[in-house]
Design a protein around this motif. Structure first.
Motif, PDB file in Angstrom:
ATOM      1  N   GLN A 113       0.558  -1.181   0.526  1.00  0.00           N
ATOM      2  CA  GLN A 113      -0.133  -0.275   0.008  1.00  0.00           C
ATOM      3  C   GLN A 113       1.424   0.951   0.242  1.00  0.00           C
ATOM      4  O   GLN A 113       1.971   1.216   0.379  1.00  0.00           O
ATOM      5  CB  GLN A 113      -0.692  -0.266   1.132  1.00  0.00           C
ATOM      6  CG  GLN A 113      -2.075  -1.434   0.957  1.00  0.00           C
ATOM      7  CD  GLN A 113      -3.591  -1.168   0.169  1.00  0.00           C
ATOM      8  OE1 GLN A 113      -3.448  -0.087  -0.052  1.00  0.00           O
ATOM      9  NE2 GLN A 113      -3.105  -2.545  -0.328  1.00  0.00           N
ATOM     10  N   CYS A 167       0.088  -0.927  -4.814  1.00  0.00           N
ATOM     11  CA  CYS A 167      -1.806  -1.742  -4.465  1.00  0.00           C
ATOM     12  C   CYS A 167      -2.271  -2.968  -4.911  1.00  0.00           C
ATOM     13  O   CYS A 167      -3.384  -2.534  -5.092  1.00  0.00           O
ATOM     14  CB  CYS A 167      -2.095  -0.339  -4.397  1.00  0.00           C
ATOM     15  SG  CYS A 167      -1.449   0.441  -3.531  1.00  0.00           S
ATOM     16  N   GLY A 168      -1.496  -3.422  -6.122  1.00  0.00           N
ATOM     17  CA  GLY A 168      -2.170  -4.737  -6.660  1.00  0.00           C
ATOM     18  C   GLY A 168      -2.706  -3.847  -8.121  1.00  0.00           C
ATOM     19  O   GLY A 168      -3.606  -4.386  -7.913  1.00  0.00           O
ATOM     20  N   PRO A 200      -2.489  -9.728  -9.263  1.00  0.00           N
ATOM     21  CA  PRO A 200      -2.765  -9.302  -7.832  1.00  0.00           C
ATOM     22  C   PRO A 200      -2.396  -9.667  -6.632  1.00  0.00           C
ATOM     23  O   PRO A 200      -2.101  -9.836  -5.184  1.00  0.00           O
ATOM     24  CB  PRO A 200      -3.653 -10.187  -7.961  1.00  0.00           C
ATOM     25  CG  PRO A 200      -3.870 -10.810  -8.885  1.00  0.00           C
ATOM     26  CD  PRO A 200      -2.513  -9.767 -10.359  1.00  0.00           C
ATOM     27  N   SER A 201      -0.750 -10.380  -7.185  1.00  0.00           N
ATOM     28  CA  SER A 201      -0.352 -10.973  -6.106  1.00  0.00           C
ATOM     29  C   SER A 201       1.373 -10.675  -6.671  1.00  0.00           C
ATOM     30  O   SER A 201       2.242 -10.308  -7.885  1.00  0.00           O
ATOM     31  CB  SER A 201      -0.391 -12.621  -6.203  1.00  0.00           C
ATOM     32  OG  SER A 201       0.413 -12.767  -7.541  1.00  0.00           O
ATOM     33  N   GLY A 228      -4.628  -9.906  -1.047  1.00  0.00           N
ATOM     34  CA  GLY A 228      -6.181  -8.871  -0.837  1.00  0.00           C
ATOM     35  C   GLY A 228      -6.959  -9.310  -0.093  1.00  0.00           C
ATOM     36  O   GLY A 228      -8.024  -8.307  -0.043  1.00  0.00           O
ATOM     37  N   GLU A 229      -7.620 -10.955  -0.067  1.00  0.00           N
ATOM     38  CA  GLU A 229      -8.451 -11.642   0.681  1.00  0.00           C
ATOM     39  C   GLU A 229      -8.796 -11.167   2.187  1.00  0.00           C
ATOM     40  O   GLU A 229      -9.866 -11.857   3.580  1.00  0.00           O
ATOM     41  CB  GLU A 229      -8.966 -12.614   0.189  1.00  0.00           C
ATOM     42  CG  GLU A 229      -9.430 -12.643  -1.714  1.00  0.00           C
ATOM     43  CD  GLU A 229      -9.378 -13.998  -2.381  1.00  0.00           C
ATOM     44  OE1 GLU A 229      -9.821 -14.802  -1.506  1.00  0.00           O
ATOM     45  OE2 GLU A 229      -8.871 -14.028  -2.896  1.00  0.00           O
ATOM     46  N   SER A 280      -2.646  -2.137   6.793  1.00  0.00           N
ATOM     47  CA  SER A 280      -3.183  -2.819   5.276  1.00  0.00           C
ATOM     48  C   SER A 280      -4.656  -2.837   6.382  1.00  0.00           C
ATOM     49  O   SER A 280      -5.917  -3.427   6.481  1.00  0.00           O
ATOM     50  CB  SER A 280      -3.383  -4.403   4.975  1.00  0.00           C
ATOM     51  OG  SER A 280      -2.645  -4.037   4.473  1.00  0.00           O
TER      52      SER A 280
END
Length: 351
Positions: A57, A88-89, A93-94, A216-217, A240
């Motif tokens: 982030q 930040c993605g 996503p990873s 992110g989850e 986060s």
């Protein structure tokens, strides 16, 4: 459960609904800005443009380091190199996806933690060995010595050139359910781990029900109670917003995870030699400076966590020894996959 945390969870679900609407409107296809940077002639009038990707982030030290690296490269090159930082993605996503994109040349420069690299090359699993280093000094010596040199060769075989080895710090146990004061307290806990088979083996051997989940989850999983805990740093707990949904932070220092910054080899080789030197000369920012900022931020964020109502639990040496004893079989189990020579190099820094 604290009242303010319950309120924040309610607000979080409202945010999820709004976010899904925004994502649907924006779509998931990557824009042209996510493609590898445009290659100019390398003059100040027609600079070579490269992009730099990481998943942290904007309020995390990793992003501050990326921005400082960008500025230093542009300064040293007198504007002949320009970097655009994505965080930040935004693109992938990873960290593993970002590293794969760098290998393919879809991203020029990326920063990834070593565990995220292990699914691409098993040698990087050496940093997943639990309790490998006792303190930061031992870990930093390894990053400046023979261990990183050996892994730099692995990166080159993957089509990448190492720029610098930074740090995401030591990992601790973070719980949204019950306090972790002993190994026995882990039994039956539903734990989020990185999508990494060794991590699953380690924490299952400690008695948890470990399962992989994308970073992110994690907030949603902790908030909804589908997971009870994870391992993390104070910096990530704060950046986060995990402090809104967790209550306990147990200091174990079970993993030290470095972060390596690299550039696509073809992109690097295509640059004039003096601009290659610029990228490497500025590498101390994503190396030593990153370690410094992460260590400082960890201290600051632990204080912030306490202010937010998170309890920090310090274990006795005797209790920590029980954790270490429980995971020792992992070293033998993964010796062939990682490579005994590499493990011996790593262990030599803590002897």
């Amino acid at each position: 459960m604290k009242v303010n945390k319950i309120l924040k969870r309610v607000l979080f679900f409202g945010f999820l609904i709004l976010s899904s609407m925004v994502i649907a409107a924006c779509g998931t296809s990557k824009s042209s800005s996510s493609a590898s940077g445009s290659k100019g002639s390398g003059t100040s009038e027609d600079p070579i443009k490269l992009n730099y990707y990481h998943v942290a982030q904007e309020n995390h030290p990793t992003h501050a380091v990326a921005v400082e690296y960008k500025e230093k490269v542009e300064e040293l090159s007198e504007g002949r190199l320009q970097l655009e930082v994505f965080c930040c993605g935004q693109l992938y996503p990873s960290e593993t996806d970002g590293a794969e994109a760098a290998i393919k040349g879809d991203v020029d420069i990326a920063m990834s933690s070593a565990p995220a690299m292990s699914s691409l090359n098993s040698s990087f699993m050496v940093f997943d060995l639990p309790f490998l280093f006792k303190n930061e000094e031992q870990a930093y010596a390894a990053l400046d010595g023979e261990l990183s040199a050996a892994l730099d060769k692995k990166l080159e075989e993957m089509g990448l050139v190492s720029i610098g080895w930074g740090s995401t710090g030591f990992k601790q146990l973070v719980s949204a359910k019950d306090p972790i004061k002993s190994v026995d307290d882990l039994k039956g806990m539903r734990m989020r781990v990185m999508e990494n088979k060794m991590h699953m083996d380690i924490f299952n051997s400690l008695g948890t029900n470990a399962s992989g989940l994308a970073f992110g989850e994690v907030y949603s999983a902790l908030s909804q109670g589908t997971h009870d805990m994870l391992d993390s740093t104070a910096a990530y707990v704060m950046s986060s917003s995990f402090y809104e949904v967790v209550d306990y932070f147990t200091v174990t220092n079970h993993f030290f995870h470095p972060a390596v910054t690299f550039i696509n080899k073809e992109t690097y080789d295509s640059l004039p030699e003096d601009l290659q030197q610029v990228l490497m000369e500025a590498g101390n920012i994503v190396g030593e400076k990153h370690r410094q900022l992460v260590a400082e931020q960890e201290k600051t964020d632990r204080k912030k966590m306490v202010d937010e109502g998170v309890e920090i639990i310090e274990l006795s040496d005797k209790e920590l020894e029980k954790f270490e004893e429980a995971v020792q079989p992992i070293y033998e189990k993964y010796e062939d996959e990682i490579g005994k020579d590499l493990i011996d190099i790593a262990k030599s820094y803590s002897e």
